[in-house]
Design a protein around this motif. Structure first.
Motif, mmCIF file in Angstrom:
data_model
loop_
_atom_site.group_PDB
_atom_site.id
_atom_site.type_symbol
_atom_site.label_atom_id
_atom_site.label_comp_id
_atom_site.label_asym_id
_atom_site.label_seq_id
_atom_site.Cartn_x
_atom_site.Cartn_y
_atom_site.Cartn_z
ATOM 1 N N GLY A 1 72.297 16.033 23.955
ATOM 2 C CA GLY A 1 71.805 17.402 23.849
ATOM 3 C C GLY A 1 70.301 17.376 23.677
ATOM 4 O O GLY A 1 69.629 16.433 24.126
ATOM 5 N N LYS A 2 69.762 18.373 23.011
ATOM 6 C CA LYS A 2 68.323 18.479 22.818
ATOM 7 C C LYS A 2 67.967 18.142 21.367
ATOM 8 O O LYS A 2 68.373 18.831 20.432
ATOM 9 N N PRO B 1 65.652 17.876 18.011
ATOM 10 C CA PRO B 1 64.545 18.661 17.463
ATOM 11 C C PRO B 1 63.225 17.995 17.821
ATOM 12 O O PRO B 1 63.162 16.764 18.012
ATOM 13 N N ASN C 1 75.458 20.559 16.402
ATOM 14 C CA ASN C 1 74.686 21.497 17.220
ATOM 15 C C ASN C 1 74.273 22.676 16.343
ATOM 16 O O ASN C 1 75.132 23.343 15.753
ATOM 17 N N LYS D 1 71.232 25.876 16.201
ATOM 18 C CA LYS D 1 70.087 26.637 16.708
ATOM 19 C C LYS D 1 69.468 25.992 17.952
ATOM 20 O O LYS D 1 68.240 25.881 18.080
ATOM 21 N N GLY D 2 70.331 25.519 18.844
ATOM 22 C CA GLY D 2 69.870 24.964 20.112
ATOM 23 C C GLY D 2 69.517 23.494 20.064
ATOM 24 O O GLY D 2 69.207 22.896 21.100
ATOM 25 N N TYR D 3 69.572 22.882 18.887
ATOM 26 C CA TYR D 3 69.253 21.460 18.746
ATOM 27 C C TYR D 3 70.522 20.665 18.480
ATOM 28 O O TYR D 3 71.514 21.180 17.950
ATOM 29 N N THR D 4 70.488 19.378 18.819
ATOM 30 C CA THR D 4 71.581 18.461 18.520
ATOM 31 C C THR D 4 71.089 17.380 17.573
ATOM 32 O O THR D 4 70.064 16.738 17.822
#
Length: 476
Positions: free
Chosen positions: A30-31, A33, A362, A364-367
């Motif tokens: 994922g993305k 931080p 996961n 707030k959009g972060y992994t």
């Protein structure tokens, strides 16, 4: 030969570049931080341990909050770490203890506090030890302990009032250590041939230092202090085992009783690590809070006036003004608890709380990858201007009408979740009783020092010297 050598050299350079790239850009499903992993292996360890000489959030955290936002990644002592200054993520972490997160601390921490310290244990074992501690520091035990806490505070203040000056941090640390050590292991500093407190002084001086175990370094002195303290505790336990008491009077007796049970899960090593942590946590953190409260009140006369009036009213309301504090009187100290809340908010006695992810998270959009460390940062929450107006100001009135029975999204001075500090009530009792004994009979003035040195680990007010004197007027 030259071409072969150049080829090998180029190959090694490619390997190093690839290694550095992977270090700086960790894999993630994922993305991640935003943030920086620093140099390979070293990470940002040096920046992390840079002392904080302000009363604000540590520069290490504050600079990265501005650059990356409330959630960012870094690397400390060789471990990838997600730092959270986000109240929602902090709350989620505490609520998911044992499911998505578990307590974790760097290897240097576990080396200092013991591999089997209560902060590193999980599940049933942690709950078992927590219940053991609550037998000592639970509300029913504190009700019985209240007269003794008051007597100790009165005696110490009377002695200090006859001295030219008192260094508050050291004096209150000694006071609380003696009281706690008596309750835990029946230790008396005035009659014992061994100075247990000295071991903890050496331990504390190197507690937050660069983790290099070489003779002469602060970290080495810290480990030596722990080793000496543990040796003394083990000797005391063996002496008690050889000459058991008919009736249990302290925590050592309770531990020995547990160890002798056939179905016990307690071991001597766990028991000794628990003793060590309890002794350290009870006196070091509480003495810091009392010292800062004393300083804040001295610097804010209106707060001192209202606090004094509250405690003088308690005495005037008694049938016998000379009688001791009751539990009902203690629970009635509304403004006192506002002062305590504001003091621990500003003190940030627990400046970092570590956890480890048990699965990919996961948020707030972060992994956050499984196995990564997560550092909750209470100072960033407690000094957030969006929540606290003029956050660096001492303002106990901001807590008026606010009920705090545990951790919230915006207040976590005593941790949170199932690992909410079991010694919280003990700390509050000691602070409230000390302030009661102080403001009803004494006045004090600062005679030098008082600077606060902060690190991402602990904070120590150095050299806060005061002169304590009895008041001339009597409470009628």
């Amino acid at each position: 030969m030259i071409s072969v050598g150049m080829s090998i050299g180029a190959f090694l350079i490619l390997i190093i570049i690839h290694w550095v790239y992977n270090w700086r850009n960790p894999r993630c499903n994922g993305k991640l931080p935003p943030g920086s992993m620093g140099w390979p292996l070293l990470g940002e360890t040096i920046q992390f341990f840079t002392p904080n000489t302000t009363s604000d959030i540590a520069p290490f955290v504050k600079e990265r909050m501005k650059r990356y936002g409330p959630i960012f990644r870094t690397s400390v002592v060789g471990r990838p770490v997600i730092v959270s200054t986000d109240p929602d993520l902090n709350y989620f972490i505490f609520q998911q203890e044992g499911q998505s997160f578990q307590s974790w601390y760097p290897d240097t921490f576990t080396e200092i506090f013991g591999r089997q310290n209560v902060g590193s244990l999980h599940g049933f074992m942690y709950k078992y030890l927590k219940n053991m501690v609550l037998n000592l520091f639970g509300s029913e035990s504190l009700k019985k302990m209240l007269p003794e806490v008051e007597e100790v505070a009165k005696n110490k203040l009377k002695r200090w009032s006859g001295q030219t000056s008192v260094e508050m941090k050291e004096a209150t640390a000694n006071m609380i250590f003696d009281l706690t050590a008596k309750k835990l292991i029946s230790y008396d500093s005035e009659t014992s041939p061994e100075n247990l407190r000295e071991c903890f002084v050496a331990f504390i001086q190197g507690l937050i230092s660069f983790p290099i175990d070489i003779p002469g370094t602060a970290f080495h002195k810290c480990l030596q202090g722990r080793k000496k303290a543990m040796k003394m505790l083990k000797t005391m336990l063996e002496e008690r085992r050889a000459q058991p008491r008919k009736e249990g009077t302290d925590f050592f007796d309770y531990v020995l009783e547990e160890l002798q049970k056939n179905d016990t899960i307690l071991t001597e090593a766990i028991a000794l690590d628990l003793m060590f942590v309890l002794l350290f946590a009870s006196f070091e953190t509480t003495s810091l809070a009392i010292t800062l409260a004393t300083k804040f009140l001295h610097d804010h006369p209106l707060a001192l006036k209202e606090l004094t009036e509250e405690h003088e009213t308690i005495i005037r309301s008694r049938e016998n003004p000379a009688s001791g504090l009751t539990w009902k009187e203690y629970k009635s100290m509304k403004f006192t608890f506002q002062v305590i809340n504001e003091t621990v908010r500003l003190a940030n006695i627990v400046p970092a709380i570590f956890r480890k992810t048990l699965r990919d998270i996961n948020f707030k959009g972060y992994t956050i990858p499984a196995g990564w460390a997560v550092m909750v940062c209470p100072p960033a929450v407690h000094l957030n201007p969006a929540k606290y107006q003029d956050p660096l100001d001492f303002n106990p009135w901001r807590w008026e009408g606010v009920e705090i029975n545990g951790a919230t999204r915006n207040f976590m001075a005593f941790g949170g979740g199932m690992r909410f500090c079991v010694g919280t009530d003990f700390t509050k009792v000691q602070m409230a009783v000390f302030l009661h004994s102080l403001v009803t009979k004494y006045r004090w003035q600062t005679i030098g020092g008082g600077n606060t040195v902060r690190t991402p680990g602990l904070q120590f007010p150095n050299g806060y010297h005061v002169r304590i004197s009895e008041k001339d007027e009597k409470i009628l």
